[in-house]
Design an enzyme around this catalytic site. Structure first.
Site, PDB file in Angstrom:
ATOM      1  N   CYS A 153       0.818  -1.218   0.000  1.00  0.00           N
ATOM      2  CA  CYS A 153       0.000   0.000   0.000  1.00  0.00           C
ATOM      3  C   CYS A 153       0.854   1.271   0.000  1.00  0.00           C
ATOM      4  O   CYS A 153       0.570   2.223  -0.725  1.00  0.00           O
ATOM      5  CB  CYS A 153      -0.908   0.040   1.226  1.00  0.00           C
ATOM      6  SG  CYS A 153      -2.126  -1.270   1.310  1.00  0.00           S
ATOM      7  N   VAL A 157       0.354   4.226  -2.658  1.00  0.00           N
ATOM      8  CA  VAL A 157      -0.274   5.501  -2.270  1.00  0.00           C
ATOM      9  C   VAL A 157       0.579   6.680  -2.725  1.00  0.00           C
ATOM     10  O   VAL A 157       0.057   7.706  -3.180  1.00  0.00           O
ATOM     11  CB  VAL A 157      -0.505   5.537  -0.744  1.00  0.00           C
ATOM     12  CG1 VAL A 157      -0.864   6.938  -0.285  1.00  0.00           C
ATOM     13  CG2 VAL A 157      -1.616   4.572  -0.358  1.00  0.00           C
TER      14      VAL A 157
END
Length: 523
Positions: A153, A157
């Site tokens: 992640c 991101v």
């Protein structure tokens, strides 16, 4: 404490002893701010009602036990299936520790995977320096012949570009220009572990074949490709190879971790063992065709195989149970011109014999099941073949097309009437269903044991026993070596399911002079 070197006890029954019970009581009284037991029981009872189920199914902003994992977990498994390949995750170290322990607990094997350990500074300034150091160190320390890169992640991101970072690492000499480094972006906040496997395989296939198609001719190597998808039953890799050998078909499993995840205890550590060779993936476009063993999860793979390799991928279902295994073998025979051998015909006959022997115990039994899209669909099809009745089917990460296909399968059988199919739902939803419309058995991975325990807490007559099929299986040993595909897999699943039914019957009829009129020696 009562432990001694001569009398070592595990937590159960150790924690039942007075000194531990006293310690736990003080902990509850002084630190837990526990509600009165009457209030706990009141709330528990309410969570078993139809009223609570209706509120539960209105949830939008919360997921409780989703019955899926994240994309990088799947990418790691895919990479492990290639010879001398090191899975490399661009992201935080904790994520990779999670992936490794998840597989450790299921396979009971060491799992090699590295991270470039992004921290706060990399989250602000980007992780390119981490990748430079990570790729150089991983190659020097672990000496792989390929490093397959995926992401977590954090990297997604902030928008880290794997292609640019890897190319820059090669330009600056951290690894050789020709060193194989396929990659896939695998953001954990979308998709699931099956999506991550699909993305990683497409990335590996793209790396080795996209720009090298000039001399490729479909059918020129005489082989048949099989893409397993996210597959954790090691017996399934072996049964596909065995069935193809019985038909004298030259088969190539594209991603085969069955050796590296099942190495012997002979005093030698094998970081790499077996797997699809780089030569085989490079040669894959020359095959007669490519069969996807779990087509619902292999969307990108199918598109790449058809558009780049120019393979006319057959429309098949996961080969679980009788009919869908028949369809696979007949399609293989059609593609290769090889007959289905006598050994497979005999094996099929034995499965039919087993189904005949056991169907009376399964007829009318109601099942709730959950898991990955292809697996749940194949299991449902097999249960219908046995005369069992699925009443709740749940797949958190399936789409509306899958739900429509599943409903069509259920409508094709009288045993599918009244079954509800749930997508985007989790195991807390399944818990409600097990209370308000009780099945006889729950089929799924280890996480279902919490549901089974809760149903028992309400009362023995409400208990829904768990039959462990799927992934992950953390609380039982060696089930990952079993088989669920082909006739052999159907035999093993049937054995597991019918004996769970008979175990339950014994449990219900063992009461001395009360229910033991049906506590029979012969079933």
């Amino acid at each position: 404490m009562s432990q001694s070197v001569d009398n070592i006890k595990p937590s159960y029954p150790l924690f039942l002893e007075d000194e531990y019970q006293d310690m736990l009581a003080k902990k509850r009284d002084n630190f837990e701010e526990k509600h009165p037991q009457t209030k706990i029981d009141e709330v528990f009872e309410w969570t078993t009602t139809q009223e609570y189920q209706e509120l539960n199914f209105q949830r939008e902003a919360l997921t409780v036990n989703p019955a899926k994992a994240c994309q990088p977990l799947g990418s790691v498994l895919c990479a492990l299936g290639f010879e001398k390949t090191l899975p490399y995750v661009h992201g935080s170290q904790g994520c990779v520790a999670y992936f490794r322990t998840y597989f450790n607990r299921h396979f009971k094997e060491p799992v090699s995977c590295v991270s470039d350990s992004m921290t706060e500074d990399a989250a602000v300034f980007g992780g390119q320096k981490n990748m430079f150091d990570g790729l150089e160190n991983a190659k020097a320390l672990y000496k792989p012949e390929m490093i397959a890169v995926s992401t977590t992640c954090m990297a997604e991101v902030i928008g880290d570009d794997l292609n640019a970072f890897i190319n820059n690492a090669k330009k600056e000499g951290h690894i050789e220009q020709e060193f194989p480094t396929p990659f896939a972006h695998t953001p954990s906040f979308v998709g699931s572990h099956t999506t991550g496997w699909d993305n990683m395989f497409e990335g590996i296939a793209r790396y080795f074949t996209l720009n090298y198609m000039e001399d490729k001719v479909v059918g020129s190597n005489g082989k048949l490709n099989f893409v397993p998808g996210f597959e954790t039953y090691l017996g399934n890799f072996r049964v596909i190879k065995r069935m193809m050998a019985d038909m004298d078909v030259d088969a190539c499993l594209l991603s085969d971790p069955s050796e590296v995840l099942d190495t012997p205890a002979d005093g030698k550590f094998r970081m790499y063992e077996g797997g699809t060779t780089l030569a085989e993936i490079k040669d894959a476009p020359n095959a007669l065709n490519t069969i996807l063993l779990q087509p619902w999860q292999l969307v990108k793979t199918k598109k790449f195989t058809e558009n780049t390799w120019k393979h006319d991928v057959p429309k098949l279902n996961i080969p679980m149970g009788l009919e869908w295994t028949d369809e696979l073998l007949m399609k293989v025979s059609e593609i290769t011109g090889k007959p289905i051998g006598k050994a497979l015909e005999l094996e099929r006959g034995r499965l039919v014999d087993m189904m005949t022997d056991s169907h009376t115990w399964l007829h009318g039994k109601k099942f709730a099941l959950y898991g990955d899209a292809d697996f749940v669909m194949g299991l449902t099809k097999f249960l219908l073949e046995l005369g069992a009745e699925p009443i709740h089917i749940l797949c958190h990460h399936a789409n509306k097309r899958w739900k429509k296909a599943m409903e069509a399968i259920l409508e094709s059988s009288p045993y599918g009437a009244g079954c509800e199919v749930h997508i985007g739902k989790d195991l807390w939803h399944m818990r409600s269903l097990c209370f308000t419309n009780k099945p006889d058995f729950l089929i799924g991975n280890s996480y279902g044991k919490e549901i089974s325990r809760d149903t028992l807490y309400k009362g023995k007559e409400f208990e829904v026993p768990l039959i462990r099929l799927g992934f992950p299986i953390f609380d039982r040993h060696h089930l990952h070596r079993q088989t669920t595909l082909g006739y052999e897999g159907a035999m093993q699943m049937l054995t597991t399911i019918v004996n769970a039914v008979l175990d339950r019957l014994d449990d219900e009829t063992r009461g001395m002079q009360t229910t033991d009129f049906n506590y029979d020696l012969v079933r």
